[in-house]
Structures are given as structure tokens and as C-alpha cells.
Design a protein around this motif. Structure first.
Motif, PDB file in Angstrom:
ATOM      1  N   GLU A   1       0.828  -1.209   0.000  1.00 47.71           N
ATOM      2  CA  GLU A   1       0.000   0.000   0.000  1.00 47.71           C
ATOM      3  C   GLU A   1       0.860   1.254   0.000  1.00 47.71           C
ATOM      4  O   GLU A   1       0.562   2.226  -0.700  1.00 47.71           O
ATOM      5  CB  GLU A   1      -0.925  -0.020   1.220  1.00 47.71           C
TER       6      GLU A   1
ATOM      7  N   ARG B   1       2.261   1.874  -3.447  1.00 44.19           N
ATOM      8  CA  ARG B   1       1.275   2.453  -4.360  1.00 44.19           C
ATOM      9  C   ARG B   1       1.042   3.930  -4.022  1.00 44.19           C
ATOM     10  O   ARG B   1       0.859   4.761  -4.901  1.00 44.19           O
ATOM     11  CB  ARG B   1      -0.047   1.677  -4.271  1.00 44.19           C
ATOM     12  N   TYR B   2       1.036   4.203  -2.710  1.00 43.09           N
ATOM     13  CA  TYR B   2       0.853   5.594  -2.264  1.00 43.09           C
ATOM     14  C   TYR B   2       2.006   6.461  -2.755  1.00 43.09           C
ATOM     15  O   TYR B   2       1.817   7.614  -3.175  1.00 43.09           O
ATOM     16  CB  TYR B   2       0.765   5.620  -0.736  1.00 43.09           C
TER      17      TYR B   2
ATOM     18  N   VAL C   1       3.819   5.986  -5.484  1.00 44.46           N
ATOM     19  CA  VAL C   1       3.611   6.208  -6.922  1.00 44.46           C
ATOM     20  C   VAL C   1       2.587   7.314  -7.133  1.00 44.46           C
ATOM     21  O   VAL C   1       2.751   8.198  -7.985  1.00 44.46           O
ATOM     22  CB  VAL C   1       3.155   4.909  -7.612  1.00 44.46           C
ATOM     23  N   TYR C   2       1.516   7.291  -6.332  1.00 43.80           N
ATOM     24  CA  TYR C   2       0.457   8.305  -6.416  1.00 43.80           C
ATOM     25  C   TYR C   2       1.027   9.699  -6.134  1.00 43.80           C
ATOM     26  O   TYR C   2       0.747  10.665  -6.845  1.00 43.80           O
ATOM     27  CB  TYR C   2      -0.637   7.945  -5.403  1.00 43.80           C
ATOM     28  N   CYS C   3       1.849   9.798  -5.091  1.00 43.93           N
ATOM     29  CA  CYS C   3       2.431  11.093  -4.714  1.00 43.93           C
ATOM     30  C   CYS C   3       3.386  11.606  -5.797  1.00 43.93           C
ATOM     31  O   CYS C   3       3.379  12.795  -6.137  1.00 43.93           O
ATOM     32  CB  CYS C   3       3.176  10.970  -3.381  1.00 43.93           C
ATOM     33  N   LYS C   4       4.216  10.687  -6.336  1.00 40.95           N
ATOM     34  CA  LYS C   4       5.149  11.103  -7.393  1.00 40.95           C
ATOM     35  C   LYS C   4       4.389  11.567  -8.626  1.00 40.95           C
ATOM     36  O   LYS C   4       4.809  12.504  -9.312  1.00 40.95           O
ATOM     37  CB  LYS C   4       6.095   9.950  -7.736  1.00 40.95           C
ATOM     38  N   ASN C   5       3.265  10.940  -8.899  1.00 38.00           N
ATOM     39  CA  ASN C   5       2.440  11.364 -10.037  1.00 38.00           C
ATOM     40  C   ASN C   5       1.914  12.774  -9.815  1.00 38.00           C
ATOM     41  O   ASN C   5       1.863  13.589 -10.745  1.00 38.00           O
ATOM     42  CB  ASN C   5       1.281  10.382 -10.224  1.00 38.00           C
ATOM     43  N   ASP C   6       1.516  13.071  -8.571  1.00 42.79           N
ATOM     44  CA  ASP C   6       1.065  14.432  -8.241  1.00 42.79           C
ATOM     45  C   ASP C   6       2.171  15.452  -8.506  1.00 42.79           C
ATOM     46  O   ASP C   6       1.928  16.535  -9.053  1.00 42.79           O
ATOM     47  CB  ASP C   6       0.660  14.504  -6.763  1.00 42.79           C
TER      48      ASP C   6
END
Length: 341
Positions: free
Chosen positions: A2, A5-6, A8-13
Motif C-alpha cells: 500500500e 502504491r501511495y 507512486v500516487y504522490c510522485k504522479n502528483d
């Protein structure tokens, strides 16, 4: 998994934010980027120190003074919680108690609720007596000065003083306070003038300069309106406040007449922005040194200012017209300018 994945989400932001920045920065003033950078660095890379001992002594003094003020005002619980008694107590300090129209009765009532803006504004009044009474009425254990000082003490024990201000916080573009302190409005007048400022220390080998744009509102207003006689007074370094006070009192006023000059100063700074006689009367009465003037006298001062500074009065009309034109733009107008320049 988790957390991965979090991440990856932050880097995408971050990637999306950078992409948006690259797009928007093309049309963004480059000098403003430097201002934003400086604003951030003042908080992220603090350099200022705080004198903890001085702050703790100031806090003790403020608390002791508050208790004496409440005792001297005979501000017992019954007086504080009775609307009429509390209103009378404020009047003894030269304050017109704020009022409102009651939603329940439709009649005028005292505006002493926590949500009443005029009442909350008294908590920031430069007179510590008012701060103490309002704080006690609202059930707060601390006045504004106590809260500010304690906040500084907490920061001093944590490390250096960050400067937390929000870039472009107001629609005018000015900075705004943040993090429960506002270093832009530390007290410069009244009983606590300069106390918090004096606790701020520069790093080794540096000095702090406390600067202010002298009479900036009155200067720019006179220039914009084309009130050239007042602009010339400023240019020659004359005392504009004493000059207008002399017209009010029909005799020569100078800095040797602090009360009369204060009336002239208050009039120049307030009436230039279309303040009416009631607000002028309230300001003179509630701001130190506390000057009481009749309705008739305040009306006379307002009329005198508007007649003497007729171009400033005309600028207000121009501004009203400009607002109407924003709603319904005159046909054939390609551009619009307000004021002489």
C-alpha cells in the motif's frame, strides 16, 4: 504494498504539478517567481532568533497588567455577562458598544456574540483595557497580546523564527499572515509597542531594519487624484497633518499640539477614503488618546476636508463611474484610466 502504491500516487502528483507549472509559467511574470521563492525561503530556511527570556518577562507583565485592569474595572462575572452592564463598562473606556438588529425580535440589540465582527475587532484594539474586557467576556483566558507572546515563546524553544506569510493572500496582491502569527502587524503603538519586535534578533553580523512607507496612503491618494497642493506639501517635507489641523481649529497647529494634530492626522487618513462623520467620530473616540467630538463638529470636519481636497472627492465620483462602466462598458471605449495619471 500500500505504501508503495501511495508513493507512486504522490510522485504522479509532483509530475502533474511540474507539468502545470511549465505550462502556466510561460505567461507568469518572472519577477513574481522570485518573490514566491523568497516568501518560501523565509519560512523554510529561517535565520531570525527569538529572545526567550525577554518574551517570558513580557508575558508575565501582560498577565499582571490584565489582572489589574480587570480589577480596576470592577469586571466581575455579573458585569461581564450582563449585556447592559457590559455596555456601560465599555462606555467608561470611551467605546461605543457595537449593536445589531436582532434576528429574533427585529429590534436593535448589543452585538456581543462571538460571531459579531465588530465585537471581535475590539479584541485586537490597541487599548489593553479593551482587550482584557473582551477576552474575559468571550470566556477566553488570554488576550491577543498574551496569545501572540506565548506563540513566540513556543517557537523560540523549538528553534529559529520562521516567517510564515502567504503569497498573494489578498486580492490586492499583498501577503497575509499564517501559522497563527502575522509578522506584518506586530504592535507598533499603544502600551505594548515594540515589545515583540524587540524580541526578534538577527543572526551574527547582521542587523534588522524595521521600515515603513511613511504616509503612503495619503501620498498616493493625493497624487492619483491630482490634488497637487497636497502633493507639493509632501514634496517640501511639510507636516500635512498639522496643516489640515490648523484649518480645523483655525489657528496654527504643530507637533507641539499633539491632541489637535492627532485630529488632523485621523481626518486626513480616514476622510481621504470617503469616511463619514459617524465613523470619524467613532475612530477619534476609540483610538488613543480618545477624543470626544460632537456630531456637528465631525460633520464640519468632513465638509471642510471635502471642500479643501475637492479633487480627491472628485476621484471618488470617477471610481463610482468606473464601477458602472465595468458592468456596462461604454461603446467606443478601448481603454479606461482613473485619476490624473
Amino acid at each position: 504494498e500500500e505504501m508503495a502504491r501511495y508513493g507512486v500516487y504522490c510522485k504522479n502528483d509532483v509530475d502533474l504539478t511540474r507539468t502545470l507549472f511549465d505550462i502556466l509559467s510561460e505567461s507568469f511574470p518572472k519577477k513574481e517567481l522570485k518573490v514566491i521563492d523568497t516568501t518560501l525561503k523565509m519560512f523554510i530556511e529561517p535565520e531570525l532568533e527569538l529572545d526567550t527570556a525577554l518574551l517570558e518577562q513580557h508575558l508575565a507583565d501582560v498577565k499582571a497588567k490584565k489582572e489589574k485592569l480587570l480589577e480596576a474595572a470592577a469586571a466581575d462575572k455579573d458585569t461581564l455577562m450582563s449585556n447592559d452592564k457590559f455596555a456601560e463598562l465599555l462606555k467608561t473606556l470611551g467605546v461605543d458598544p457595537p449593536t445589531k438588529i436582532s434576528a429574533r425580535t427585529g429590534k436593535e440589540a448589543w452585538a456581543f456574540a462571538k460571531t459579531d465582527e465588530e465585537f471581535k475587532a475590539l479584541a485586537a484594539h490597541p487599548d489593553p483595557r479593551e482587550q482584557a474586557l473582551v477576552a474575559a467576556r468571550l470566556g477566553n483566558k488570554t488576550t491577543l497580546e498574551e496569545t501572540r507572546t506565548q506563540r513566540f515563546i513556543d517557537i523560540s524553544k523549538r528553534g529559529k523564527l520562521p516567517v510564515p506569510i502567504k503569497y498573494y493572500a489578498a486580492h490586492t496582491g499583498r501577503w497575509g499572515g499564517d501559522d497563527k502569527i502575522n509578522l506584518q502587524n506586530l504592535p507598533s503603538r499603544g502600551n505594548y509597542a515594540g515589545k515583540l519586535k524587540s524580541a526578534i534578533k538577527p543572526p551574527e553580523g547582521h542587523v534588522i531594519i524595521d521600515s515603513d512607507s511613511s504616509q503612503i496612503e495619503a501620498r498616493v491618494l493625493a497624487w492619483l487624484a491630482g490634488q497637487d497642493d497636497v502633493v507639493e506639501q509632501f514634496r517640501r517635507g511639510e507636516d500635512v497633518y498639522s496643516i489640515f489641523a490648523s484649518k480645523i481649529y483655525k489657528k496654527e497647529i504643530s507637533k507641539k499640539n499633539p491632541i489637535e494634530r492627532h485630529v488632523g492626522k485621523t481626518a486626513v487618513l480616514a476622510l481621504g477614503f470617503a469616511t463619514g462623520h459617524k465613523n470619524l467620530q467613532h475612530t477619534l473616540k476609540t483610538q488613543p488618546p480618545g477624543i470626544e467630538m460632537s456630531d456637528e463638529e465631525c460633520k464640519r470636519i468632513v465638509d471642510l476636508y471635502r471642500q479643501t481636497n475637492y479633487k480627491i472627492s472628485a476621484l471618488w465620483q470617477e471610481c463610482d463611474l468606473a464601477l458602472n462602466h465595468l458592468v456596462a462598458w461604454p461603446s467606443g471605449n478601448s481603454e479606461y484610466a482613473v485619476g490624473k495619471h
